[in-house]
Design an enzyme around this catalytic site. Structure first.
Site, PDB file in Angstrom:
ATOM      1  N   LYS A 174      50.923  65.548 -28.958  1.00  0.00           N
ATOM      2  CA  LYS A 174      51.018  65.428 -30.445  1.00  0.00           C
ATOM      3  C   LYS A 174      50.105  64.498 -31.060  1.00  0.00           C
ATOM      4  CE  LYS A 174      54.223  62.692 -32.294  1.00  0.00           C
ATOM      5  NZ  LYS A 174      55.067  62.072 -32.758  1.00  0.00           N
ATOM      6  N   LYS A 208      59.544  55.787 -26.330  1.00  0.00           N
ATOM      7  CA  LYS A 208      59.055  54.384 -26.959  1.00  0.00           C
ATOM      8  C   LYS A 208      59.375  53.371 -25.880  1.00  0.00           C
ATOM      9  CE  LYS A 208      58.204  55.297 -31.791  1.00  0.00           C
ATOM     10  NZ  LYS A 208      58.365  54.575 -33.128  1.00  0.00           N
ATOM     11  N   LYS A 252      49.350  58.244 -34.301  1.00  0.00           N
ATOM     12  CA  LYS A 252      48.680  57.065 -34.689  1.00  0.00           C
ATOM     13  C   LYS A 252      48.789  56.213 -33.749  1.00  0.00           C
ATOM     14  CE  LYS A 252      52.747  56.305 -37.642  1.00  0.00           C
ATOM     15  NZ  LYS A 252      53.078  56.449 -39.079  1.00  0.00           N
TER      16      LYS A 252
HETATM   17  P1  TYM Z   1      57.034  58.944 -38.560  1.00  0.00           P
HETATM   18  O1  TYM Z   1      56.646  58.008 -39.505  1.00  0.00           O
HETATM   19  O2  TYM Z   1      56.872  59.036 -37.143  1.00  0.00           O
HETATM   20  O3  TYM Z   1      56.396  60.333 -39.072  1.00  0.00           O
HETATM   21  C1  TYM Z   1      56.485  60.610 -40.546  1.00  0.00           C
HETATM   22  C2  TYM Z   1      56.570  62.237 -40.549  1.00  0.00           C
HETATM   23  O4  TYM Z   1      55.281  62.866 -40.163  1.00  0.00           O
HETATM   24  C3  TYM Z   1      55.673  63.701 -39.176  1.00  0.00           C
HETATM   25  N1  TYM Z   1      54.506  63.535 -38.167  1.00  0.00           N
HETATM   26  C4  TYM Z   1      53.946  64.919 -37.797  1.00  0.00           C
HETATM   27  N2  TYM Z   1      54.067  66.325 -38.274  1.00  0.00           N
HETATM   28  C5  TYM Z   1      53.181  67.347 -37.594  1.00  0.00           C
HETATM   29  N3  TYM Z   1      52.515  66.949 -36.599  1.00  0.00           N
HETATM   30  C6  TYM Z   1      52.272  65.725 -36.028  1.00  0.00           C
HETATM   31  N4  TYM Z   1      51.418  65.265 -35.396  1.00  0.00           N
HETATM   32  C7  TYM Z   1      52.960  64.521 -36.907  1.00  0.00           C
HETATM   33  N5  TYM Z   1      53.121  63.197 -36.601  1.00  0.00           N
HETATM   34  C8  TYM Z   1      54.078  62.899 -37.437  1.00  0.00           C
HETATM   35  C9  TYM Z   1      56.947  63.301 -38.731  1.00  0.00           C
HETATM   36  O5  TYM Z   1      57.579  64.581 -38.064  1.00  0.00           O
HETATM   37  C10 TYM Z   1      57.429  62.988 -39.978  1.00  0.00           C
HETATM   38  O6  TYM Z   1      58.138  63.694 -40.653  1.00  0.00           O
HETATM   39  N6  TYM Z   1      61.865  58.677 -37.835  1.00  0.00           N
HETATM   40  C11 TYM Z   1      61.065  59.151 -38.760  1.00  0.00           C
HETATM   41  C12 TYM Z   1      61.083  58.639 -40.197  1.00  0.00           C
HETATM   42  C13 TYM Z   1      62.483  58.569 -40.710  1.00  0.00           C
HETATM   43  C14 TYM Z   1      62.978  59.567 -41.472  1.00  0.00           C
HETATM   44  C15 TYM Z   1      64.144  59.208 -42.175  1.00  0.00           C
HETATM   45  C16 TYM Z   1      62.622  60.957 -41.671  1.00  0.00           C
HETATM   46  C17 TYM Z   1      63.258  57.596 -40.880  1.00  0.00           C
HETATM   47  N7  TYM Z   1      64.308  57.863 -41.782  1.00  0.00           N
HETATM   48  C18 TYM Z   1      64.979  60.101 -42.857  1.00  0.00           C
HETATM   49  C19 TYM Z   1      63.397  61.828 -42.332  1.00  0.00           C
HETATM   50  C20 TYM Z   1      64.532  61.293 -42.789  1.00  0.00           C
HETATM   51  C21 TYM Z   1      59.495  58.953 -38.026  1.00  0.00           C
HETATM   52  O7  TYM Z   1      59.472  58.087 -37.433  1.00  0.00           O
HETATM   53  O8  TYM Z   1      58.363  59.608 -38.755  1.00  0.00           O
END
Ligand code: TYM
Length: 350
Positions: free
Chosen positions: A209, A126, A212
């Site tokens: 992957k 990022k 968005k």
């Molecule tokens: P974020 O917002 O990028 O994504 C949210 C969730 O979606 C999953 N995900 C995917 N799973 C499968 N294939 C994909 N292509 C894909 N793209 C996204 C992510 O693995 C995630 O589970 N850091 C985290 C948010 C967060 C969090 C937390 C998660 C903040 N605090 C505490 C768990 C526990 C994030 O940026 O997810």
């Protein structure tokens, strides 16, 4: 021996509690749905205590337009509910309404080491080449994520594959905190990275992957796409010329084929092997329309329900506020105990 060791309140018993979060930083994709939301609803339906968070404080580690952030937060809340997260059975709220997350994150800023955070691949991706210009928040992001989880003493965290490294860091923070202060206070969390779609890939490139932030809208299915858009994106998805194999091993070296089989499996609650048993020997000319039908019938009710929920923003805000109060009631006492362990004087009344 530290004072904390003698204090019984720091010995926690860790019963099963699920926590997870999603950033309100743009629309939801099929990856978010299969890797996270669908599984969040399943955990809730198994009767486990579930706490789900819209992580608005994480989102602002990169620039967010305030009006769009507010809108994205409400849309994401609608996405959770439309995907089956029931605010009566799960706690659903946005992070900034529960101050304990940011407070515990500060304590963890003082536990985690610079070297640990420097190794985080998400930061490297990022921040890109211009690291000097990345926000301090983007660097410290995993500490806040660790705080999100541990301020509830959560034990299980369902996420997609891309969050694995952050969860390993969360474990390291818990272990170091417990060691530094001679306590058994924070549970060492279990990442729950399960199912056929823990890494949904781009429809244009099976080695990337689905995200968005990909500049090509054709690379992903958005939860807000209508039936025509979903069908068209699947029809145009990159594939190879071979028919589908008989067994999962036959998908080796065929990332695009594997991705479509995984999506089919996750949407239909089947294994790869079960999907292949049905479609082995068939080409994409037959498989893609079947997948498109399945995706349309699974996803359009969700996007319709999101639209319906978004007509009453007041109700969404009420749900998030109530969720925040319930979350705070769990988090505040855990944070208070953490302050005690660290040695802060806590003499304020009320
Ligand atoms: P974020 O917002 O990028 O994504 C949210 C969730 O979606 C999953 N995900 C995917 N799973 C499968 N294939 C994909 N292509 C894909 N793209 C996204 C992510 O693995 C995630 O589970 N850091 C985290 C948010 C967060 C969090 C937390 C998660 C903040 N605090 C505490 C768990 C526990 C994030 O940026 O997810």
């Amino acid at each position: 021996m530290t004072e904390a060791v003698q204090t019984p309140l720091v010995e926690a018993t860790h019963s099963k509690r699920v926590f997870s979060g999603i950033q309100p930083s743009g629309g939801l994709t099929l990856g978010n749905y299969l890797g996270a939301l669908k599984r969040f609803a399943e955990a809730q339906n198994q009767g486990i205590e579930t706490i789900y968070c819209i992580v608005d404080l994480h989102a602002i580690t990169v620039w967010q337009d305030p009006a769009k952030l507010r809108q994205a937060t409400r849309e994401l809340a609608a996405g959770f509910i439309a995907s089956g997260v029931d605010p009566a059975r799960s706690i659903l709220f946005n992070q900034s309404q529960v101050g304990a997350h940011a407070e515990l994150a500060w304590l963890f800023n003082c536990v985690a080491r610079m070297g640990w955070l420097s190794r985080m691949t998400q930061f490297k991706d990022k921040a890109g080449k211009n690291r000097e210009n990345a926000s301090v928040g983007l660097f410290a992001y995993p500490n806040l994520m660790a705080a999100d989880i541990m301020v509830y003493h959560a034990t299980h965290v369902p996420v997609g594959e891309d969050q694995k490294q952050h969860l390993e860091l969360t474990r390291d923070i818990a272990i170091k905190f417990n060691n530094d202060f001679g306590v058994n206070f924070f549970p060492v969390v279990e990442p729950v990275i399960e199912g056929a779609a823990t890494r949904v890939m781009s429809l244009r490139d099976g080695t990337k992957k689905m995200s968005k932030s990909d500049p090509s809208d054709q690379s992903r299915i958005n939860l807000t796409d209508d039936a025509d858009a979903i069908a068209q994106k699947i029809r145009k998805a990159k594939t190879d010329a071979e028919p589908l194999p008989e067994t999962p091993e036959g998908l080796e070296g065929r990332p695009e084929a594997r991705n479509l089989v995984n999506i089919y499996a996750a949407l239909s609650d089947k294994t790869q092997a079960e999907v292949l048993a049905e479609y082995a020997g068939q080409g994409f000319g037959a498989f893609k329309p079947a997948l498109a039908d399945l995706a349309v019938s699974s996803l359009t009710p969700i996007s319709d329900e999101m639209q319906r929920l978004l007509q009453d923003v007041g109700e969404i805000d009420r749900i998030l506020g109530e969720g925040a109060e319930r979350a705070d009631a769990i988090a505040r006492p855990i944070l208070e105990q953490t302050y005690e362990i660290v040695g802060m004087v806590r003499s304020r009344r009320g």
